[in-house]
Design a protein around this motif. Structure first.
Motif, PDB file in Angstrom:
ATOM      1  N   PHE A 160      45.011  38.064  48.250  1.00 30.60           N
ATOM      2  CA  PHE A 160      45.320  38.618  46.943  1.00 30.60           C
ATOM      3  C   PHE A 160      44.319  38.230  45.850  1.00 30.60           C
ATOM      4  CE2 PHE A 160      47.949  37.201  43.144  1.00 30.60           C
ATOM      5  CZ  PHE A 160      47.684  38.334  42.400  1.00 30.60           C
ATOM      6  N   PRO A 161      44.026  36.938  45.629  1.00 29.01           N
ATOM      7  CA  PRO A 161      43.059  36.615  44.568  1.00 29.01           C
ATOM      8  C   PRO A 161      41.667  37.187  44.816  1.00 29.01           C
ATOM      9  CG  PRO A 161      44.351  34.679  45.153  1.00 29.01           C
ATOM     10  CD  PRO A 161      44.624  35.714  46.201  1.00 29.01           C
ATOM     11  N   SER A 162      41.263  37.256  46.093  1.00 28.78           N
ATOM     12  CA  SER A 162      39.938  37.797  46.392  1.00 28.78           C
ATOM     13  C   SER A 162      39.899  39.299  46.131  1.00 28.78           C
ATOM     14  CB  SER A 162      39.556  37.494  47.837  1.00 28.78           C
ATOM     15  OG  SER A 162      40.534  37.966  48.737  1.00 28.78           O
ATOM     16  N   GLN A 163      40.997  39.989  46.426  1.00 31.04           N
ATOM     17  CA  GLN A 163      41.048  41.422  46.146  1.00 31.04           C
ATOM     18  C   GLN A 163      41.050  41.683  44.642  1.00 31.04           C
ATOM     19  OE1 GLN A 163      44.556  42.245  48.470  1.00 31.04           O
ATOM     20  NE2 GLN A 163      43.387  43.077  50.179  1.00 31.04           N
ATOM     21  N   VAL A 164      41.715  40.850  43.884  1.00 30.59           N
ATOM     22  CA  VAL A 164      41.692  41.008  42.424  1.00 30.59           C
ATOM     23  C   VAL A 164      40.263  40.902  41.906  1.00 30.59           C
ATOM     24  CG1 VAL A 164      42.364  39.923  40.239  1.00 30.59           C
ATOM     25  CG2 VAL A 164      44.067  40.235  42.043  1.00 30.59           C
ATOM     26  N   ASN A 165      39.502  39.969  42.460  1.00 25.79           N
ATOM     27  CA  ASN A 165      38.137  39.764  41.951  1.00 25.79           C
ATOM     28  C   ASN A 165      37.228  40.961  42.219  1.00 25.79           C
ATOM     29  OD1 ASN A 165      36.752  37.544  40.512  1.00 25.79           O
ATOM     30  ND2 ASN A 165      35.263  37.739  42.170  1.00 25.79           N
ATOM     31  N   GLU A 166      37.596  41.814  43.177  1.00 20.95           N
ATOM     32  CA  GLU A 166      36.803  43.022  43.434  1.00 20.95           C
ATOM     33  C   GLU A 166      36.769  43.949  42.225  1.00 20.95           C
ATOM     34  OE1 GLU A 166      38.099  45.129  46.897  1.00 20.95           O
ATOM     35  OE2 GLU A 166      38.270  43.323  48.123  1.00 20.95           O
ATOM     36  N   MET A 167      37.806  43.896  41.390  1.00 18.00           N
ATOM     37  CA  MET A 167      37.892  44.860  40.286  1.00 18.00           C
ATOM     38  C   MET A 167      36.755  44.697  39.291  1.00 18.00           C
ATOM     39  SD  MET A 167      40.957  43.471  37.767  1.00 18.00           S
ATOM     40  CE  MET A 167      40.603  44.696  36.496  1.00 18.00           C
ATOM     41  N   TRP A 168      36.137  43.514  39.270  1.00 14.33           N
ATOM     42  CA  TRP A 168      35.078  43.278  38.278  1.00 14.33           C
ATOM     43  C   TRP A 168      33.719  43.791  38.751  1.00 14.33           C
ATOM     44  CZ3 TRP A 168      37.934  42.628  34.421  1.00 14.33           C
ATOM     45  CH2 TRP A 168      39.096  41.870  34.497  1.00 14.33           C
ATOM     46  N   ALA A 169      33.595  44.158  40.022  1.00 13.82           N
ATOM     47  CA  ALA A 169      32.289  44.582  40.543  1.00 13.82           C
ATOM     48  C   ALA A 169      31.733  45.779  39.781  1.00 13.82           C
ATOM     49  CB  ALA A 169      32.399  44.909  42.031  1.00 13.82           C
ATOM     50  N   LEU A 170      32.590  46.740  39.441  1.00 13.17           N
ATOM     51  CA  LEU A 170      32.142  47.954  38.743  1.00 13.17           C
ATOM     52  C   LEU A 170      32.772  48.094  37.365  1.00 13.17           C
ATOM     53  CD1 LEU A 170      32.266  50.470  41.746  1.00 13.17           C
ATOM     54  CD2 LEU A 170      30.266  49.306  40.798  1.00 13.17           C
ATOM     55  N   HIS A 171      33.397  47.036  36.886  1.00 19.57           N
ATOM     56  CA  HIS A 171      33.991  47.093  35.548  1.00 19.57           C
ATOM     57  C   HIS A 171      32.891  47.307  34.514  1.00 19.57           C
ATOM     58  CE1 HIS A 171      36.021  45.724  31.872  1.00 19.57           C
ATOM     59  NE2 HIS A 171      37.152  46.002  32.497  1.00 19.57           N
ATOM     60  N   PRO A 172      33.111  48.178  33.530  1.00 24.34           N
ATOM     61  CA  PRO A 172      32.047  48.481  32.548  1.00 24.34           C
ATOM     62  C   PRO A 172      31.476  47.260  31.856  1.00 24.34           C
ATOM     63  CG  PRO A 172      33.855  50.041  32.340  1.00 24.34           C
ATOM     64  CD  PRO A 172      34.321  48.999  33.311  1.00 24.34           C
ATOM     65  N   ASP A 173      32.299  46.223  31.624  1.00 32.79           N
ATOM     66  CA  ASP A 173      31.802  45.035  30.926  1.00 32.79           C
ATOM     67  C   ASP A 173      30.991  44.114  31.840  1.00 32.79           C
ATOM     68  OD1 ASP A 173      33.044  45.898  28.639  1.00 32.79           O
ATOM     69  OD2 ASP A 173      34.846  44.666  28.928  1.00 32.79           O
ATOM     70  N   VAL A 174      30.973  44.411  33.138  1.00 31.32           N
ATOM     71  CA  VAL A 174      30.251  43.573  34.093  1.00 31.32           C
ATOM     72  C   VAL A 174      29.039  44.305  34.665  1.00 31.32           C
ATOM     73  CG1 VAL A 174      30.413  42.246  36.250  1.00 31.32           C
ATOM     74  CG2 VAL A 174      32.363  42.322  34.680  1.00 31.32           C
ATOM     75  N   VAL A 175      29.257  45.534  35.132  1.00 28.08           N
ATOM     76  CA  VAL A 175      28.197  46.246  35.848  1.00 28.08           C
ATOM     77  C   VAL A 175      26.967  46.473  34.989  1.00 28.08           C
ATOM     78  CG1 VAL A 175      29.077  48.558  35.309  1.00 28.08           C
ATOM     79  CG2 VAL A 175      27.745  48.186  37.401  1.00 28.08           C
ATOM     80  N   THR A 176      27.145  46.679  33.684  1.00 29.65           N
ATOM     81  CA  THR A 176      25.987  46.918  32.819  1.00 29.65           C
ATOM     82  C   THR A 176      25.135  45.673  32.635  1.00 29.65           C
ATOM     83  OG1 THR A 176      27.438  46.534  30.915  1.00 29.65           O
ATOM     84  CG2 THR A 176      27.048  48.823  31.557  1.00 29.65           C
TER      85      THR A 176
END
Length: 685
Positions: free
Chosen positions: A501-517
């Motif tokens: 569960f925690p590792s799957q949650v962290n996937e959400m930041w891979a393409l999050h606009p505040d991260v990917v840019t």
């Protein structure tokens, strides 16, 4: 302890966080270290069991928890090495240790005086006024002993010892045979024209792999799952078919690495152990310790999702046939799916297709400006690379991790590149676990299997590899932010169907606009990724492909089918049983095979996921809810990261993890967000 000072494995290293001094440790040091650590642990246990004072939490449960530290250190060092950088000597040591460690654990679990003391504290736990972590630890020690056979008669205990020792040998050998056959099944391509579709870096890696084997031309290495990333790119149908067939035939070719007889023996022994302990089957035995209520509930979830996924899969295959312009064979589906997804990237010439995205995903940028940056925003963590510290292989890099107040909290080791000595896939391990009782701070390892670039060039990540890097770092954060008293409750030491569960949650930041840019800059020009490309990539990643869902559910159903067998209904043909099990689950497909076929299903026959491969989808129910919770709260916000860390990441198994998650949400999780994410909501309404 002075007797350990001469052992490079067991002696204090004098390095930060007591990082092992890998440069001093040779393979010849491991068995002598265990020769010291195993009897020392048994002596500690004997002192606890023979304590003349009445049993208390402190002198029994707490003392047992604190015992065996040299053994834990040896295990943390050796088993990290054996998975990530194996060699013949380490494989032989692992075989010997599989039996010795199993016998050691059985000797402790079946010590009648020790069990009597554990049972006494367990029965009086409410009257003793134990804290929640103390109560959970007491219950765990008691259940572990019972499940190891402490409550059986002498004959039952002898049978349990025999079964456990044999299973330890078989599961260790399974992983080793899989590594050997995966290496042996690499596909040799004499002509560079046959590599058409692969990137320049992948072609160079294939050339190096062939040269290392003394071959001319190119060698396409296999990855652990059935689907191969190379098959998604190779333009030659004949070459695609060769790679695909090499993948699905692994460990079922009738050679010395064939695992089918081993599988039948493993399944029989697991069923027999479950029967001895009063369970109907191995799945019932395993799931009794998970957050899922029972195997029937798991089967119901897989059935519900499977029906929707099959329908979505047929629609997806119809689209692929139309886009592909002809019939599809099983080796063509991955290629056609990748081509179709690229076509969804739009026609803007400035954006390119989504296959261009990897040019903007260079490993160092992804790590520092993506993975680490997101952890900084959410949890206040910062990372300083320590080139003065050395890992177990020249490719391993080490970072010191600091909290928001600048306090060092642990070490993060990154082992990113594929090599023949490393088993396939990606994972997180711990060398040292956090514990307030022991005063230890965590040393965690992330292992990936990226293609090592040519000297002077950056390592480019595909979209799947990018998400995997964020996923594994989610496990790492779970270990790094642990703040528990007892080591066996630390970090990822939670139920198997919660650990993802925690590792799957962290996937959400891979393409999050505040991260990917922050990290998505062209590896050669440094130009930021076009907004249209990022939009296309996010759109492609918003919904899992039906292919991915079906292949996962098929593997999960296969795992459950193998382990719901009783001793009275065991099969004698692995592939025939596999075909029946998939047909019974409604997930048999000539075009979409399971993510892992039985013969190379290391999660369940070599690793710790037997009867628990469903845990990825079970955990994803919590993950999908948590993603919505983050997004509704504003996304990459420190206040949300802190709340998530306080409720889940820091607590490990010191509290009921599902109850802690529900308290964070303000209600129990539901399946609806998962269905929407997987594109299955309409099909189940």
């Amino acid at each position: 302890m002075s007797e350990f000072a001469a052992s490079p494995v067991l002696a204090d290293s004098g390095l930060p966080y007591d990082l092992p001094d890998f440069a001093r440790i040779s393979d010849d040091d491991f068995l002598p270290a265990y020769d010291l650590a195993l009897p020392a642990h048994l002596a500690e246990v004997a002192a606890i069991a023979e304590n003349p004072e009445p049993p208390t939490f402190a002198n029994t449960i707490g003392a047992l928890e604190a015992s065996g530290r040299p053994l834990a250190r040896a295990n943390g060092i050796f088993f990290n090495l054996e998975g990530a950088d194996s060699n013949p000597q380490r494989s032989q040591i692992a075989q010997e240790l599989a039996v010795r460690l199993t016998e050691h654990r059985n000797a402790i679990a079946m010590n009648p005086a020790l069990f009597a003391r554990i049972a006494d504290v367990y029965r009086r736990s409410e009257a003793l006024g134990l804290s929640e972590p103390q109560r959970r630890l007491t219950e765990r020690k008691y259940r572990d002993a019972v499940r190891a056979g402490a409550g059986l008669d002498d004959a039952g205990q002898a049978e349990m010892r025999r079964i456990a020792a044999r299973l330890a040998t078989l599961t260790t050998e399974f992983s080793q045979k899989l590594l050997d056959d995966t290496n042996a099944s690499a596909v040799h391509l004499p002509d560079e024209a046959q590599t058409a579709g692969l990137s320049t870096g992948e072609i160079a890696a294939a050339r190096r792999a062939a040269a290392e084997k003394g071959l001319d031309g190119y060698l396409v290495a296999l990855e652990l799952p059935t689907s191969q990333s190379s098959v998604a790119k190779l333009t030659s149908p004949q070459v695609r078919d060769r790679v695909f067939q090499a993948s699905v035939d692994r460990c079922a070719r009738g050679n010395e690495n064939d695992t089918r007889a081993m599988i039948l023996e493993i399944v029989e022994l697991r069923a027999r152990r479950a029967q001895l302990l009063g369970y109907a089957n191995h799945a019932e035995f395993v799931i009794a310790e998970e957050t899922a209520p029972d195997p029937a509930a798991v089967a119901d979830l897989l059935r519900e999702l499977g029906a929707a996924a099959r329908a979505a899969g047929e629609r997806e295959l119809a689209r692929l046939r139309e886009h592909h312009g002809g019939p599809l064979g099983p080796a063509d589906v991955t290629f056609a799916l990748a081509a179709w997804q690229r076509a969804q990237g739009g026609t803007d010439p400035e954006a390119g297709g989504i296959d261009e995205f990897e040019q903007y995903c260079e490993l160092d940028a992804v790590l520092h400006d993506g993975v680490f940056a997101a952890a900084g925003e959410l949890y206040g963590l910062s990372f300083t690379e320590r080139p003065d510290l050395h890992g177990y292989h020249p490719d391993v890099r080490i970072w010191e991790v600091f909290d928001a107040d600048g306090n060092g909290i642990g070490l993060f080791l990154g082992d990113f590149y594929a090599r023949a000595s490393k088993r396939g896939g990606a994972w997180m391990n711990t060398v040292v676990d956090q514990s307030g009782q022991l005063g230890t701070r965590p040393i965690v390892v992330n292992v990936l299997n990226l293609t090592k670039p040519e000297p002077g060039r950056g390592c480019l990540l595909s979209l799947d590899q990018l998400v995997t890097a964020f996923h594994e770092f989610g496990h790492a954060v779970h270990g790094l932010l642990s703040a528990v008293e007892f080591v066996s409750q630390s970090g990822t030491s939670v139920p198997r169907d919660f650990v993802e569960f925690p590792s799957q949650v962290n996937e959400m930041w891979a393409l999050h606009p505040d991260v990917v840019t922050r990290y998505a800059r062209h590896a050669e020009t440094g130009e930021p990724a076009p907004a249209a490309l990022l939009e296309a990539v996010r759109a492609a990643g918003d919904v899992e492909s039906a292919h991915s869902t079906v292949e996962y559910l098929a593997a999960a159903a296969l795992d459950l089918a193998w382990h719901r067998l009783s001793v009275d209904d065991l099969p004698d043909d692995v592939l025939a049983f596999e075909a029946r099990a998939l047909a019974d689950a409604g997930l048999a497909s000539d075009l979409i095979p399971p993510r892992y076929r039985s013969s190379y299903f290391n999660h369940i026959f070599g690793g710790g996921y037997s009867s628990a491969y469903y845990s990825y989808i079970w955990s994803e129910i919590l993950d999908a809810e948590t993603e919505q919770w983050f997004l509704k709260g504003g996304g990459l916000q420190r206040v949300l990261g802190r709340a998530f860390a306080d409720a889940v990441l820091s607590r490990g198994d010191s509290a009921d993890p599902v109850a802690a998650h529900a308290a964070m949400l303000g209600r129990p999780a539901t399946i609806d967000p998962l269905l929407r994410r997987r594109g299955l909501a309409a099909a189940t309404e």
